[in-house]
Design a protein around this motif. Structure first.
Motif, PDB file in Angstrom:
ATOM      1  N   MET A 196       0.849  -1.155   0.000  1.00  0.00           N
ATOM      2  CA  MET A 196       0.000   0.000   0.000  1.00  0.00           C
ATOM      3  C   MET A 196       0.906   1.232   0.000  1.00  0.00           C
ATOM      4  N   LYS A 197       0.730   2.079  -0.964  1.00  0.00           N
ATOM      5  CA  LYS A 197       1.577   3.268  -1.079  1.00  0.00           C
ATOM      6  C   LYS A 197       0.790   4.513  -0.699  1.00  0.00           C
ATOM      7  N   ILE A 198       1.176   5.104   0.396  1.00  0.00           N
ATOM      8  CA  ILE A 198       0.640   6.397   0.814  1.00  0.00           C
ATOM      9  C   ILE A 198       1.854   7.250   1.132  1.00  0.00           C
ATOM     10  N   VAL A 199       1.984   8.370   0.493  1.00  0.00           N
ATOM     11  CA  VAL A 199       3.209   9.141   0.643  1.00  0.00           C
ATOM     12  C   VAL A 199       3.035  10.400   1.483  1.00  0.00           C
ATOM     13  N   ARG A 200       1.940  10.555   2.184  1.00  0.00           N
ATOM     14  CA  ARG A 200       1.766  11.710   3.069  1.00  0.00           C
ATOM     15  C   ARG A 200       2.721  11.604   4.247  1.00  0.00           C
ATOM     16  N   LYS A 201       3.177  12.723   4.696  1.00  0.00           N
ATOM     17  CA  LYS A 201       4.071  12.730   5.860  1.00  0.00           C
ATOM     18  C   LYS A 201       3.333  13.317   7.048  1.00  0.00           C
ATOM     19  N   ASN A 202       3.613  12.767   8.234  1.00  0.00           N
ATOM     20  CA  ASN A 202       2.981  13.305   9.437  1.00  0.00           C
ATOM     21  C   ASN A 202       3.853  14.416  10.020  1.00  0.00           C
ATOM     22  N   SER A 203       3.473  14.921  11.179  1.00  0.00           N
ATOM     23  CA  SER A 203       4.180  16.064  11.759  1.00  0.00           C
ATOM     24  C   SER A 203       5.634  15.759  12.121  1.00  0.00           C
ATOM     25  N   SER A 204       5.933  14.491  12.409  1.00  0.00           N
ATOM     26  CA  SER A 204       7.313  14.147  12.764  1.00  0.00           C
ATOM     27  C   SER A 204       8.137  13.757  11.542  1.00  0.00           C
ATOM     28  N   GLY A 205       7.547  13.778  10.344  1.00  0.00           N
ATOM     29  CA  GLY A 205       8.296  13.512   9.123  1.00  0.00           C
ATOM     30  C   GLY A 205       8.242  12.085   8.636  1.00  0.00           C
ATOM     31  N   GLU A 206       7.600  11.175   9.361  1.00  0.00           N
ATOM     32  CA  GLU A 206       7.508   9.791   8.909  1.00  0.00           C
ATOM     33  C   GLU A 206       6.407   9.662   7.873  1.00  0.00           C
ATOM     34  N   SER A 207       6.662   8.839   6.877  1.00  0.00           N
ATOM     35  CA  SER A 207       5.624   8.619   5.867  1.00  0.00           C
ATOM     36  C   SER A 207       4.605   7.631   6.419  1.00  0.00           C
ATOM     37  N   ARG A 208       3.421   7.728   5.928  1.00  0.00           N
ATOM     38  CA  ARG A 208       2.361   6.851   6.393  1.00  0.00           C
ATOM     39  C   ARG A 208       2.631   5.409   5.981  1.00  0.00           C
ATOM     40  N   GLU A 209       3.303   5.230   4.853  1.00  0.00           N
ATOM     41  CA  GLU A 209       3.644   3.884   4.387  1.00  0.00           C
ATOM     42  C   GLU A 209       4.500   3.161   5.430  1.00  0.00           C
ATOM     43  N   VAL A 210       5.458   3.853   5.980  1.00  0.00           N
ATOM     44  CA  VAL A 210       6.331   3.255   6.996  1.00  0.00           C
ATOM     45  C   VAL A 210       5.521   2.905   8.235  1.00  0.00           C
ATOM     46  N   LEU A 211       4.633   3.787   8.641  1.00  0.00           N
ATOM     47  CA  LEU A 211       3.828   3.518   9.821  1.00  0.00           C
ATOM     48  C   LEU A 211       2.921   2.315   9.613  1.00  0.00           C
ATOM     49  N   LEU A 212       2.305   2.196   8.429  1.00  0.00           N
ATOM     50  CA  LEU A 212       1.452   1.043   8.150  1.00  0.00           C
ATOM     51  C   LEU A 212       2.264  -0.249   8.114  1.00  0.00           C
ATOM     52  N   ARG A 213       3.446  -0.200   7.538  1.00  0.00           N
ATOM     53  CA  ARG A 213       4.296  -1.386   7.475  1.00  0.00           C
ATOM     54  C   ARG A 213       4.668  -1.836   8.887  1.00  0.00           C
ATOM     55  N   GLU A 214       5.036  -0.888   9.744  1.00  0.00           N
ATOM     56  CA  GLU A 214       5.369  -1.237  11.123  1.00  0.00           C
ATOM     57  C   GLU A 214       4.170  -1.847  11.844  1.00  0.00           C
ATOM     58  N   TYR A 215       2.986  -1.302  11.591  1.00  0.00           N
ATOM     59  CA  TYR A 215       1.778  -1.826  12.222  1.00  0.00           C
ATOM     60  C   TYR A 215       1.533  -3.277  11.820  1.00  0.00           C
ATOM     61  N   PHE A 216       1.626  -3.574  10.525  1.00  0.00           N
ATOM     62  CA  PHE A 216       1.358  -4.933  10.066  1.00  0.00           C
ATOM     63  C   PHE A 216       2.427  -5.917  10.513  1.00  0.00           C
ATOM     64  N   VAL A 217       3.666  -5.481  10.565  1.00  0.00           N
ATOM     65  CA  VAL A 217       4.733  -6.362  11.063  1.00  0.00           C
ATOM     66  C   VAL A 217       4.500  -6.674  12.531  1.00  0.00           C
TER      67      VAL A 217
END
Length: 58
Positions: free
Chosen positions: A1-22
């Motif tokens: 899943m590719k989402i390229v929005r960045k949050n306030s701390s600079g992390e992309s949403r894609e990275v956050l979703l990947r961490e969640y699923f792992v």
């Protein structure tokens, strides 16, 4: 899943979703391993020890 929005701390949403699923996969795996270990331990403690067979020489 590719989402390229960045949050306030600079992390992309894609990275956050990947961490969640792992993390979710790891929790599910550990839960299954724990259930299997409990099943094996319960079965081993309830089983009566059987005498070992020995060869008889004639």
């Amino acid at each position: 899943m590719k989402i390229v929005r960045k949050n306030s701390s600079g992390e992309s949403r894609e990275v956050l979703l990947r961490e969640y699923f792992v993390t979710a996969s790891l929790i599910a795996l550990l839960k299954r391993v724990g259930e299997e270990a409990a099943r094996v331990a319960k079965g081993a403690s309830m089983a009566e020890p059987k005498p070992a067979l020995a060869r008889v020489r004639r």
